[in-house]
Write an enzyme that holds these catalytic residues in place. Structure first.
Site, PDB file in Angstrom:
ATOM      1  N   ASP A 197       7.359   6.783  43.402  1.00 33.19           N
ATOM      2  CA  ASP A 197       8.487   6.635  43.636  1.00 33.19           C
ATOM      3  C   ASP A 197       8.562   7.046  45.275  1.00 33.19           C
ATOM      4  OD1 ASP A 197      11.179   6.175  44.522  1.00 33.19           O
ATOM      5  OD2 ASP A 197      11.890   6.831  42.591  1.00 33.19           O
ATOM      6  N   HIS A 198       8.322   6.260  46.051  1.00 31.84           N
ATOM      7  CA  HIS A 198       8.017   6.712  47.311  1.00 31.84           C
ATOM      8  C   HIS A 198       9.316   7.178  48.180  1.00 31.84           C
ATOM      9  CE1 HIS A 198      10.562   2.990  48.180  1.00 31.84           C
ATOM     10  NE2 HIS A 198      11.012   3.435  49.579  1.00 31.84           N
ATOM     11  N   HIS A 260      15.118   5.568  42.033  1.00 31.14           N
ATOM     12  CA  HIS A 260      15.274   6.499  43.118  1.00 31.14           C
ATOM     13  C   HIS A 260      16.623   7.181  42.950  1.00 31.14           C
ATOM     14  CE1 HIS A 260      12.515   4.085  45.075  1.00 31.14           C
ATOM     15  NE2 HIS A 260      13.226   2.949  45.442  1.00 31.14           N
TER      16      HIS A 260
END
Length: 507
Positions: A197-198, A260
């Site tokens: 998950d960037h 996110h």
């Protein structure tokens, strides 16, 4: 190096061990826009390994040279380190190779096995391998199963390692996430799996733990005794652009909240881990997700709002509504905006509301966490407006932290103003850009899983989101409120907080 180590480093972390990276979906948009530029950035900062090979794997027919030219054009405009140095790019591109193949074809993987053996022998690589799945999610099972059948899921030498990075979305509901976890764990061990998950590669997200547990002034206040509310906003000014077809199958709840935004929620709420390693941190994050009060029909109706952007203007330019976007059904009920109220039922956070929202075509691009503290118990200045104190963590576009408090204005009268102290990462630590993808890639190459999701956490997040999806799916005739582009969402979002006597803090 062990599979789980502490997360240290300079701009990207220490240099990784020599390895071979196999990038599935190498001809796709994500690979060219994010993954390959991130690898170049790592190489630029000598954080990729002394010796390495990157093998792109996709269905599109290409030679090594064609692949290098294609990704090179993208990297020159996207790299976070600034203008590409031609010599550095040439050195990096010499380590790029390409393997054409079908994701479900055993023969393609047999050819891949031979290609890896040839490259590793020629480059004197030690057998460390990272498989990166930058493909549509529907082919994840095929790739994982074929890697297992080809004997690529286990190290081929005693001191080497094999790891796999899997992009979100990891499933589209709880049942599919469980099934995908089962498939992946039949082939790989959990310690080999890095669900990326960037958002978790951004400095401010990581700094949440440092801010809380590395400073004596914050953690004593970080609880229900002092915190009035927490707001988390992930806002975009763009619409779905060319991703209308994908977005129709996802929506904001799946695309942003489940991953996110719940990740940010767990990091804000987490208890102090016993140590800063992957196992301890991820155990505490899981406990938070398990402590969030589950949604039922009545709670969804009262505390969850969805919306869909309508036509409007952005910077004086007309923009289409969601239903006018390419690939979107004219009667679509897919949400482009979600706002919701959560309660974390544990000792630290009991009774403190967490308000989450995310959306497209909103008034400003901003991802931030706002922690509002309770007002002072005795208001000495009764007839004067004194705003509550706020701690704000800006995650994007400008990473930093700010604290607001009341102060007396100059003059003879007792006039109180709200002032803000700002900390900017760019100003405080220099202007060097840092790619979240590069940070996480370096972590994976070094075996540090701290900032990656674990299978049980993925399932815990889906278990929270699933009841909402079920209610929306059952309400087939319910309308989805529209909101004008360049606003903060539908009016129902404001009403959600007004019922609690609160209002949104808009960046």
């Amino acid at each position: 190096m062990s599979e789980e180590t502490t997360h240290f480093g300079s701009i990207y972390g220490a240099n990784a061990e020599s390895c071979t990276v196999v990038l599935f979906g190498a001809s796709g948009d994500l690979a060219k826009r994010k993954v390959i530029p991130a690898m170049y950035d790592l190489a630029h900062y000598k954080s990729l390994g002394e010796c390495y090979a990157i093998v792109g794997f996709a269905r599109t027919p290409m030679t090594d040279e064609t692949f290098r030219n294609n990704v090179g054009e993208a990297a020159k405009t996207i790299s976070e380190v600034g203008p590409i140095d031609p010599q550095k790019w040439s050195d990096f591109a010499a380590n790029l190779f390409y393997a054409e193949g079908d994701y479900s074809d055993p023969d393609s993987y047999s050819r891949l096995v031979r290609r890896l053996a040839e490259l590793e022998a020629a480059k004197k690589l030690c057998g460390n391998r990272l498989f990166y799945l930058s493909t549509p999610p529907e082919v994840y099972p095929d790739i994982v199963e074929q890697l297992g059948r080809a004997g690529l899921a286990r190290p081929n030498t005693p001191n080497s390692w094999v790891r796999i990075i899997i992009e979100k979305p990891f499933g589209r509901d709880l049942a599919s996430a469980k099934e995908l976890n089962k498939i992946v764990l039949n082939v790989f061990e959990e310690k080999q799996i890095y669900r990326i998950d960037h958002y978790l590669g951004k400095d401010t997200v990581q700094n949440l733990l440092v801010l809380r547990f590395g400073n004596g002034i914050f953690e004593p206040l970080w609880n229900r005794n002092y915190v009035d509310q927490v707001q988390i906003t992930a806002a975009e000014t763009l619409g779905v652009e060319r991703r209308g077809g994908f977005y129709e199958t996802a929506g904001a709840l799946r695309d942003m909240i489940q991953s996110h935004v719940l990740q940010l929620t767990s990091l804000v709420s987490v208890e102090p881990p016993a140590s800063f390693d992957a196992t301890a941190v991820r155990n505490e994050k899981l406990k938070v997700l398990q402590s969030i009060r589950p949604f039922n029909l009545e709670m969804v109706a009262q505390w969850v709002v969805r919306g869909q952007y309508a036509p409007g203007k952005v910077a004086e330019k007309h923009v289409p509504g969601y239903r006018e976007e390419h690939g979107v059904k004219p009667d679509s009920r897919t949400e482009t905006f979600v706002a919701m109220r959560l309660l974390v039922d544990n000792w630290r956070w009991a009774g403190v509301p967490f308000y989450l929202r995310t959306g497209k075509r909103l008034a400003k691009r901003s991802t931030e966490i706002m922690i509002q503290f309770k007002r002072a118990p005795h208001i000495v200045f009764r007839e004067r407006e004194v705003e509550p104190n706020r701690l704000i963590l800006n995650i994007q576009p400008d990473e930093g932290v700010s604290v607001s408090f009341g102060a007396k204005r100059p003059g003879t009268e007792m006039s109180i103003g709200n002032v803000t102290m700002n900390f900017s990462y760019k100003e405080g630590f220099g202007g060097t850009a840092r790619s979240a993808y590069a940070t996480l890639l370096n972590d994976c190459l070094r075996g540090d899983a701290t900032l990656f999701d674990r299978g049980d956490s993925v399932e815990a997040a889906w278990s929270l989101v699933d009841p909402i999806l079920d209610v929306w799916s059952a309400a087939k005739t319910a309308g989805v409120p529209a909101y004008p582009s360049s606003t903060w969402g539908p009016k129902e979002s404001d009403q959600l907080l007004e019922r609690d006597g609160r209002q949104w803090y808009n960046p």
